[in-house]
Scaffold this motif. Structure first.
Motif: not given
Length: 549
Positions: A173, A202, A205-206, A210, A216, A242
């Motif tokens: 995070w 970010y 990660w998507s 996702q 996610y 997220q």
């Protein structure tokens, strides 16, 4: 610094739901790029606490001294210059507070890329450059934000975002950590400079994790939670991270005048809040759970998750770390204090104890998340619990429960040596019923060829403790504006005194003290907050206080 105008000040609950939007206009506090000096009017004397460091040094066999940039001999000069001092009637809590700062500095490493903070002291094969691992890096930043010199955590954030690190090896995070650190240092201009790599992370990660349903997914091992009952799937962990990161990016983008980016990430956060509560909340068991996915070889697995698992796992409290849930979900916290749930003498457990798959095993993989107590998860749970107690109206748990669990956590951080002496200790995970360090015991049983690593968890930097004292128990709640907010979780009538002194905050130095009779600190009876030695808020009784810098 730009005005945040898209979230008006409305109700107290709204402000706590979005704690960084502390006012309709957020002013940039003084840059905290330089070390904040202690004021001449400090209440506590550093030398009164030096005996703890001398004791820890004397008890330490320094197995990994060659890995430490700040050796034991230099521990006290470093800590004296950098940490807030803490004084309270609970000698165990006071001792572990200084012990955890003593262990934390062991992990501050000077490298060609600036300072980094490690998780293990010995080198481990799954670590990246400079023995870094991002699994607990959020904890490192939350804890280290209270050091007087911000360069250690500043370099560390820059390392993750700009120095070719393995940023998404584990769930992390990072944007939320950057924001929460800035709410302590007051240096939002520095945080804004990291905005673009935070957005890129970010989006990474998507792309990678996702699903088409908007949630996610993650492997439990990549959550740092190997051998868990929930396993791989849509987990409350990464979705909460997220969500918190989206809100932090929105706040930083708003400050930077990038209103469209701010709006986009507000929308992402709002969507995740809705999806987590609709898809990962079990209304029957009243808890956030894992929605598992099948084997990776199945191309339809991610798009077609399986029903929620039947087991409650401790990481189901992670959404409150970021104030994600609506108030009606607070009922989940009743399980924390239930002996059939997570409550244990050296807990909390990582799996509810009523579940038939709950296990405390001394065989197999040394890192199991199907029952043992892990300080990593305890730290998240207690931080989330402090948020719940401060920001929600609920009757599931109380400040007394927080204090009780913090005392258990304190008690757990000890080791009985072969000679019978009990010493402060932090390691990987515990038997929640006996307090034995479990991974350590398993590694010790392994063949002689692996024996040298059985102490790999010594002084393990995988959790927080000092932050739980500062922002939780004492109750300093970092904000983006020039208001100092203190909401202590010390239950009324429990202590007659406590003091947190020399706290670096927005370019100032804070002192927070309670003295029932006024005779211990000689600053008057009651509760007080001082900035640079000057009172900015006082009360005759222990309770919430606000003052202006």
């Amino acid at each position: 610094m730009k005005t945040i105008s898209y979230l008006p000040r409305r109700s107290r609950m709204l402000l706590f739901a979005f704690p960084w939007y502390c006012a309709a206009s957020v002013l940039c506090a003084k840059s905290a790029a330089q070390l904040v000096p202690l004021p001449a009017a400090a209440v506590l004397r550093a030398d009164d606490y030096r005996h703890y460091i001398d004791q820890f040094n004397a008890q330490d066999n320094e197995l990994y001294a060659d890995q430490e940039s700040i050796r034991n001999a230099d521990a006290w000069p470093f800590l004296q210059q950098n940490i807030p001092l803490f004084d309270c009637p609970d000698s165990a809590m006071e001792e572990i507070y200084y012990f955890r700062w003593w262990t934390y500095r062991k992990h501050i490493e000077k490298t060609p890329d600036g300072y980094v903070i490690t998780e293990f002291l010995p080198k481990v094969p799954w670590a990246g450059k400079y023995n870094t691992i991002d699994c607990a890096a959020g904890h490192h930043i939350y804890e280290g934000r209270w050091l007087r010199n911000p360069v250690y955590t500043g370099d560390y954030i820059n390392y993750w975002l700009r120095k070719g690190s393995r940023l998404r090896q584990y769930s992390f995070w990072i944007a939320s950590s950057v924001w929460e650190r800035a709410c302590v240092t007051g240096n939002f201009a520095e945080a804004e400079n990291w905005l673009d790599p935070l957005i890129a992370n970010y989006n990474g990660w998507s792309r990678e994790r996702q699903g088409s349903n908007g949630l996610y997914w993650q492997f439990d091992g990549a959550d740092g939670m190997e051998m868990s009952i929930g396993g791989r799937g849509y987990r409350a962990t990464i979705n909460s991270y997220q969500y918190g990161d989206a809100r932090a990016i929105a706040a930083l983008a708003g400050m930077a005048g990038r209103q469209q980016v701010a709006q986009d990430f507000q929308n992402k956060a709002a969507r995740l809040k809705k999806l987590v509560q609709e898809s990962l909340w079990d209304p029957k068991d009243q808890f956030f759970k894992v929605s598992p996915i099948a084997l990776k070889a199945d191309p339809n697995a991610v798009a077609n998750p399986l029903p929620l698992i039947s087991t409650r796992e401790l990481h189901g409290y992670t959404p409150w770390y970021f104030d994600l849930p609506d108030a009606d979900k607070s009922i989940a916290w009743k399980q924390l204090m239930d002996p059939r749930g997570f409550y244990a003498p050296f807990g909390p457990t990582t799996t509810e104890q009523r579940d038939p798959r709950f296990a405390i095993s001394y065989k197999g993989h040394e890192c199991q998340w199907n029952g043992p107590s892990w300080p990593f998860a305890t730290s998240i749970t207690l931080t989330a619990m402090a948020n719940l107690l401060d920001n929600y109206q609920q009757n599931a748990v109380s400040a007394a429960d927080y204090f009780n669990l913090l005392q258990i956590y304190t008690k757990s951080q000890h080791l009985r040596q072969d000679n019978g002496r009990i010493v402060p200790w932090i390691d990987e995970d515990l038997n929640p019923r006996t307090g034995e360090w479990l991974a350590r015991a398993i590694l010790k049983q392994m063949p002689a060829s692996r024996k040298p690593i059985y102490e790999r968890g010594k002084d393990y930097n995988h959790s927080t403790y000092c932050d739980l004292i500062i922002s939780g128990l004492v109750g300093l709640r970092p904000r983006a504006d020039n208001i100092v907010e203190v909401r202590p979780l010390v239950p009324p009538g429990t202590w007659d005194y406590f003091c947190l002194d020399g706290v670096p905050y927005h370019g100032h130095t804070l002192t927070i003290l309670y003295d029932k009779t006024g005779t211990r600190y000689r600053k008057g009876a009651g509760f007080a907050v001082l900035s640079d030695g000057r009172p900015i808020a006082t009360s005759r009784s222990l309770g919430p206080l606000t003052g202006k810098l």
